[in-house]
Design a protein around this motif. Sequence first.
Motif, PDB file in Angstrom:
ATOM      1  N   TRP A  32       0.676  -1.198  -0.046  1.00  0.00           N
ATOM      2  CA  TRP A  32       0.017  -0.035   0.016  1.00  0.00           C
ATOM      3  C   TRP A  32       0.777   1.333   0.019  1.00  0.00           C
ATOM      4  CZ3 TRP A  32      -4.862  -0.671  -1.482  1.00  0.00           C
ATOM      5  CH2 TRP A  32      -5.510  -2.046  -1.092  1.00  0.00           C
ATOM      6  N   LYS A  33       2.102   1.328   0.659  1.00  0.00           N
ATOM      7  CA  LYS A  33       3.071   2.472   0.483  1.00  0.00           C
ATOM      8  C   LYS A  33       3.579   2.488  -0.860  1.00  0.00           C
ATOM      9  CE  LYS A  33       4.307   2.643   5.557  1.00  0.00           C
ATOM     10  NZ  LYS A  33       5.721   2.193   6.239  1.00  0.00           N
ATOM     11  N   ASP A  34       3.800   1.627  -1.527  1.00  0.00           N
ATOM     12  CA  ASP A  34       4.240   1.463  -2.729  1.00  0.00           C
ATOM     13  C   ASP A  34       3.133   2.221  -3.878  1.00  0.00           C
ATOM     14  OD1 ASP A  34       6.604   1.076  -4.612  1.00  0.00           O
ATOM     15  OD2 ASP A  34       4.906  -0.264  -5.506  1.00  0.00           O
ATOM     16  N   ALA A  35       1.932   1.555  -3.691  1.00  0.00           N
ATOM     17  CA  ALA A  35       0.803   1.996  -4.331  1.00  0.00           C
ATOM     18  C   ALA A  35       0.572   3.496  -4.085  1.00  0.00           C
ATOM     19  CB  ALA A  35      -0.473   1.278  -3.984  1.00  0.00           C
ATOM     20  N   TRP A  36       0.664   4.093  -2.860  1.00  0.00           N
ATOM     21  CA  TRP A  36       0.570   5.427  -2.881  1.00  0.00           C
ATOM     22  C   TRP A  36       1.612   6.155  -3.233  1.00  0.00           C
ATOM     23  CZ3 TRP A  36      -2.561   9.281  -2.038  1.00  0.00           C
ATOM     24  CH2 TRP A  36      -1.867  10.648  -1.313  1.00  0.00           C
ATOM     25  N   ARG A  37       2.868   5.794  -3.330  1.00  0.00           N
ATOM     26  CA  ARG A  37       3.969   6.365  -3.958  1.00  0.00           C
ATOM     27  C   ARG A  37       3.703   6.522  -5.337  1.00  0.00           C
ATOM     28  NH1 ARG A  37       8.059   4.881  -6.930  1.00  0.00           N
ATOM     29  NH2 ARG A  37       7.520   2.614  -6.605  1.00  0.00           N
ATOM     30  N   ARG A  38       3.348   5.601  -6.199  1.00  0.00           N
ATOM     31  CA  ARG A  38       3.038   5.541  -7.469  1.00  0.00           C
ATOM     32  C   ARG A  38       1.838   6.384  -7.828  1.00  0.00           C
ATOM     33  NH1 ARG A  38       2.039   0.129  -9.269  1.00  0.00           N
ATOM     34  NH2 ARG A  38       2.470  -0.775  -7.183  1.00  0.00           N
ATOM     35  N   ILE A 226     -11.187  -4.270  -5.873  1.00  0.00           N
ATOM     36  CA  ILE A 226     -12.621  -3.718  -5.201  1.00  0.00           C
ATOM     37  C   ILE A 226     -12.531  -2.313  -5.195  1.00  0.00           C
ATOM     38  CG2 ILE A 226     -13.643  -3.488  -3.061  1.00  0.00           C
ATOM     39  CD1 ILE A 226     -13.191  -6.554  -2.789  1.00  0.00           C
ATOM     40  N   ILE A 227     -11.367  -1.561  -4.619  1.00  0.00           N
ATOM     41  CA  ILE A 227     -11.213  -0.209  -4.675  1.00  0.00           C
ATOM     42  C   ILE A 227     -11.127   0.621  -6.092  1.00  0.00           C
ATOM     43  CG2 ILE A 227      -9.519   1.741  -3.983  1.00  0.00           C
ATOM     44  CD1 ILE A 227      -8.453  -0.081  -1.949  1.00  0.00           C
ATOM     45  N   ILE A 228     -10.697   0.054  -6.946  1.00  0.00           N
ATOM     46  CA  ILE A 228     -10.756   0.536  -8.447  1.00  0.00           C
ATOM     47  C   ILE A 228     -12.198   0.776  -8.830  1.00  0.00           C
ATOM     48  CG2 ILE A 228      -9.990   0.186 -10.784  1.00  0.00           C
ATOM     49  CD1 ILE A 228      -7.548  -1.136  -9.714  1.00  0.00           C
ATOM     50  N   ASP A 229     -12.739  -0.491  -8.582  1.00  0.00           N
ATOM     51  CA  ASP A 229     -14.408  -0.595  -9.044  1.00  0.00           C
ATOM     52  C   ASP A 229     -15.157   0.300  -8.364  1.00  0.00           C
ATOM     53  OD1 ASP A 229     -16.231  -2.547 -10.855  1.00  0.00           O
ATOM     54  OD2 ASP A 229     -17.152  -2.376  -8.692  1.00  0.00           O
ATOM     55  N   LEU A 230     -14.857   0.471  -6.948  1.00  0.00           N
ATOM     56  CA  LEU A 230     -15.595   1.510  -6.373  1.00  0.00           C
ATOM     57  C   LEU A 230     -15.391   2.877  -6.690  1.00  0.00           C
ATOM     58  CD1 LEU A 230     -16.881   2.060  -3.493  1.00  0.00           C
ATOM     59  CD2 LEU A 230     -14.667   2.492  -2.357  1.00  0.00           C
ATOM     60  N   GLY A 289     -13.587  13.508 -12.479  1.00  0.00           N
ATOM     61  CA  GLY A 289     -12.615  13.404 -11.322  1.00  0.00           C
ATOM     62  C   GLY A 289     -12.515  11.734 -10.786  1.00  0.00           C
ATOM     63  N   PHE A 290     -13.627  11.242 -10.747  1.00  0.00           N
ATOM     64  CA  PHE A 290     -13.609  10.025 -10.175  1.00  0.00           C
ATOM     65  C   PHE A 290     -12.982   9.017 -11.267  1.00  0.00           C
ATOM     66  CE2 PHE A 290     -16.726  11.360  -6.899  1.00  0.00           C
ATOM     67  CZ  PHE A 290     -16.215  10.536  -5.970  1.00  0.00           C
ATOM     68  N   ASN A 291     -13.370   9.257 -12.503  1.00  0.00           N
ATOM     69  CA  ASN A 291     -12.746   8.277 -13.654  1.00  0.00           C
ATOM     70  C   ASN A 291     -11.494   8.560 -13.633  1.00  0.00           C
ATOM     71  OD1 ASN A 291     -15.355   6.790 -14.763  1.00  0.00           O
ATOM     72  ND2 ASN A 291     -15.988   8.935 -15.452  1.00  0.00           N
ATOM     73  N   LEU A 292     -10.610   9.768 -13.644  1.00  0.00           N
ATOM     74  CA  LEU A 292      -9.441  10.001 -13.805  1.00  0.00           C
ATOM     75  C   LEU A 292      -8.565   9.445 -12.635  1.00  0.00           C
ATOM     76  CD1 LEU A 292      -8.949  13.281 -15.442  1.00  0.00           C
ATOM     77  CD2 LEU A 292      -8.938  11.123 -16.392  1.00  0.00           C
ATOM     78  N   LEU A 297      -5.692   5.053  -9.789  1.00  0.00           N
ATOM     79  CA  LEU A 297      -5.627   3.821  -8.704  1.00  0.00           C
ATOM     80  C   LEU A 297      -5.335   2.280  -9.518  1.00  0.00           C
ATOM     81  CD1 LEU A 297      -8.490   4.850  -6.590  1.00  0.00           C
ATOM     82  CD2 LEU A 297      -6.088   4.628  -5.910  1.00  0.00           C
ATOM     83  N   ARG A 298      -5.938   2.426 -10.704  1.00  0.00           N
ATOM     84  CA  ARG A 298      -5.890   1.219 -11.409  1.00  0.00           C
ATOM     85  C   ARG A 298      -4.211   1.076 -11.650  1.00  0.00           C
ATOM     86  NH1 ARG A 298      -9.552   0.545 -16.393  1.00  0.00           N
ATOM     87  NH2 ARG A 298      -8.216   2.589 -16.945  1.00  0.00           N
TER      88      ARG A 298
END
Length: 307
Positions: A32-38, A226-230, A289-292, A297-298
Amino acid sequence: MHANPLTRDQFERTLKSSAALNEIKRPATTYWKDAWRRLRSNPVAMVSMGILALIVILAIVIPFVSPYAYDQQDYTAINQGPSAQHWFGTDSLGRDIFVRCWAGARVSLLIALVATCINVIIGVLYGGISGYFGGRVDMIMMRGVEIIYTIPDLLWVIMLMVVMGSGLNTIIIAIAITGWGSMARLVRGQVLQLKQSEYVMASKTLGAGFGRIIFKHLIPNCMGPIIIDLTFSIPSAIFTEASLSYLGMGIPVPLASWGTLANDGANMLLLYPYQLFFPALLISLTMLGFNLLGDGLRDALDPRLRR
């Protein structure tokens, strides 16, 4: 042909100790830290997140600090264009469109967030159980999802309005009833892949029940998709609410939502186009905004892109 033998002069003695050589220079990081960095390195996603945060903040603050109430009528200021007094102009009843847009943002975002959370809860549980058990259970449960999809969303809304009447709860329930199927299919596909993993088989061998396996091992490893689909489901729910309100099946007056404001503005489009422009702009900015953000996130949550 023989290679030249290595000599002592070809080597250089290092001055570092063995402890220094074994030291890890790069700090340890988690998924999750690496995902937040990216995600932070993606300027489009960060700008989208900032725009969405600004919209949420304004939706909370503006109705409190505005000198006008969202349902306050002023027949001396009917259909006035944007000005210093009324930034977005007024409608046919003299109500300030600026404060009505941000009061409507509360309603639209509330409907989208609550309905999406219900969709996620139902879809994750339903899809997790279906994918874990498989076989006949999976077939029966997925046929149930297909039956729900065969009934048009508009028909669900009409039936609920007959039983419950029009209102905020009716729209939330209507979106929640019809929107969890895609989440269930997504989670089912992920669980079908993950349940064959070694750690799941080891957990079964140690005697773990299906509830612990689903909630401890399978669903946490599905959180990325799940988060991406959300993030993609929230703008879909906003658009659904706007569509229902535009068709006259939204929340009752004098409450406002972006859909009802767009419906009122469409009736005055040829005479006063600004009454449609501003709510339509907010709907478009929020959905974009949500789509971008979902695209960002994807990319950030895809482990194949991890460096």
